[in-house]
Design an enzyme around this catalytic site. Structure first.
Site, PDB file in Angstrom:
ATOM      1  N   HIS A  11       0.836  -1.211   0.000  1.00 55.02           N
ATOM      2  CA  HIS A  11       0.000   0.000   0.000  1.00 55.02           C
ATOM      3  C   HIS A  11       0.863   1.249   0.000  1.00 55.02           C
ATOM      4  O   HIS A  11       0.528   2.249  -0.650  1.00 55.02           O
ATOM      5  CB  HIS A  11      -0.939  -0.008   1.206  1.00 55.02           C
ATOM      6  CG  HIS A  11      -2.060   0.979   1.099  1.00 55.02           C
ATOM      7  ND1 HIS A  11      -2.019   2.211   1.718  1.00 55.02           N
ATOM      8  CD2 HIS A  11      -3.246   0.926   0.435  1.00 55.02           C
ATOM      9  CE1 HIS A  11      -3.144   2.860   1.443  1.00 55.02           C
ATOM     10  NE2 HIS A  11      -3.898   2.113   0.666  1.00 55.02           N
ATOM     11  N   CYS A  12       1.984   1.214   0.707  1.00 62.26           N
ATOM     12  CA  CYS A  12       2.848   2.395   0.838  1.00 62.26           C
ATOM     13  C   CYS A  12       3.518   2.796  -0.473  1.00 62.26           C
ATOM     14  O   CYS A  12       3.845   3.971  -0.661  1.00 62.26           O
ATOM     15  CB  CYS A  12       3.940   2.143   1.876  1.00 62.26           C
ATOM     16  SG  CYS A  12       3.354   1.775   3.525  1.00 62.26           S
ATOM     17  N   ILE A  13       3.756   1.837  -1.355  1.00 61.53           N
ATOM     18  CA  ILE A  13       4.503   2.143  -2.582  1.00 61.53           C
ATOM     19  C   ILE A  13       3.593   2.371  -3.781  1.00 61.53           C
ATOM     20  O   ILE A  13       4.079   2.601  -4.890  1.00 61.53           O
ATOM     21  CB  ILE A  13       5.535   1.044  -2.911  1.00 61.53           C
ATOM     22  CG1 ILE A  13       4.848  -0.296  -3.217  1.00 61.53           C
ATOM     23  CG2 ILE A  13       6.545   0.905  -1.779  1.00 61.53           C
ATOM     24  CD1 ILE A  13       5.791  -1.346  -3.800  1.00 61.53           C
TER      25      ILE A  13
END
Length: 360
Positions: A352-354
């Site tokens: 999700h972060c990338i």
């Protein structure tokens, strides 16, 4: 084009991740003080993630010019590569949050970015290029955007697309974000820029999360009124109390539509830690701690939802199958695509972060 109005004035709001998506953006990792072994293992993992998402929707990857050829070789031909300078590859946090209106038009938000804490506790000193990425992405996809007057990262917010926003006090009230604003003032800004009606404040994020507790590493909204929450039943784990605090808040609140919030407990992997070899492969840095034996902020909640698919990090052979089973039962209409992603975790985040989705 940068706008001088606000989303609230113009009738735009923050849609849910489980609503239709037209494309997903990533950035190509290269920082040697964050990604081990010249970022080569991370690049292989990023490429695998991008290529799998590209089987579901359009994918664009931002890349610095000196890495263009290598990225082109590793990415499928239908993945678009765009030269955009940046300081590190966390597109969730440096990319735009894209809003929609009732007519289906889209506009972006370029939040102010300060490397997760600025001079107070930022992870690196120079974030000037990161702070320009959101505007560049909006220009490339052809949408107007708002420049928000305060610091925020995309990983710090989740929504149900129906007026409810989830966030953490640990992050948004950190002295490294907007110390000039009170909690009430932050709420007002979030309502103005995201078109939301109710904010559910969880006390903390995941243990040892260097973003100051981003909500996307703790929980995920999988449907209106339904969330998954990272969980452990080990009383000796520092996350034990943090997850219970979050659950108590969720149980005590109703969402913007008056619904009780259904909570699905999603067990944590591990605990997982940096190995000596992994830590030794990362260049020393004043802002980021990467020591052998240090606990990794590992979570299965850090997945991406795209058009009926869930791109789920695989992190621990002892718990991966359990996580898949729980999510499949909670989201029976979705296809779960499991991707080994420890190399992303070593850099401080996960799938999700990338990634940053662009609504359809």
């Amino acid at each position: 084009m940068k706008l001088s109005t606000t989303p609230a004035q113009d009738g735009f709001y923050f849609p849910a991740e489980f609503q239709p998506v037209s494309e997903v953006w990533l950035a190509w990792p290269e920082r040697k003080d964050n990604w081990r072994d010249d970022a080569l293992p991370a690049q292989e993992t990023f490429a695998r993630i991008a290529n799998l998402i590209a089987e579901v929707t359009k994918v664009c990857v931002a890349v610095c010019s000196h890495n263009f050829d290598r990225a082109r070789q590793m990415l499928h031909s239908d993945v678009r590569l765009v030269e955009i300078p940046f300081n590190d590859a966390w597109m969730r946090d440096i990319g735009p949050t894209v809003l929609v209106n009732q007519a289906g038009e889209r506009r972006g938000i370029s939040w102010q970015f300060n490397a997760w804490g600025g001079e107070y506790n930022g992870l690196y000193d120079n974030w000037q290029q990161d702070d320009l990425v959101a505007g560049s992405v909006c220009d490339i996809i052809g949408i107007d955007y708002y420049r928000a007057p305060f610091v925020l990262e995309g990983g710090a917010i989740h929504t149900d697309g129906e007026g409810t926003l989830y966030t953490t006090e640990e992050c948004l009230l950190s002295p490294g974000r907007n110390p000039q604003l009170s909690k009430a003032q932050i709420e007002e800004q979030l309502k103005v820029y995201l078109g939301i009606e109710k904010i559910i404040w969880l006390p903390n994020g995941l243990f040892n999360d260097e973003t100051d507790g981003h909500v996307d590493n703790l929980m995920h909204v999988i449907a209106p009124g339904k969330v998954v929450l990272s969980w452990t039943d080990d009383p000796s784990d520092p996350q034990y109390a943090l997850s219970r605090q979050a659950e108590q808040v969720l149980k005590s609140q109703h969402d913007a539509k008056g619904r009780e919030i259904e909570i699905v407990r999603l067990p944590l992997p591990g605990p997982l830690h940096y190995s000596e070899r992994e830590a030794n492969g990362i260049d020393a840095s004043s802002g980021m701690s990467r020591q052998a034996g240090e606990r990794l902020s590992a979570s299965y909640a850090n997945f991406l939802i795209v058009n009926g698919h869930v791109f789920l990090p695989m992190l621990d052979e002892d718990t991966d199958a359990i996580a898949i089973d729980i999510l499949q039962n909670a989201m029976p209409e979705y296809q779960i695509i499991a991707i080994p992603s420890r190399e992303v975790l070593l850099g401080g985040g996960n799938i999700h972060c990338i990634t940053q989705q662009i609504p359809a």
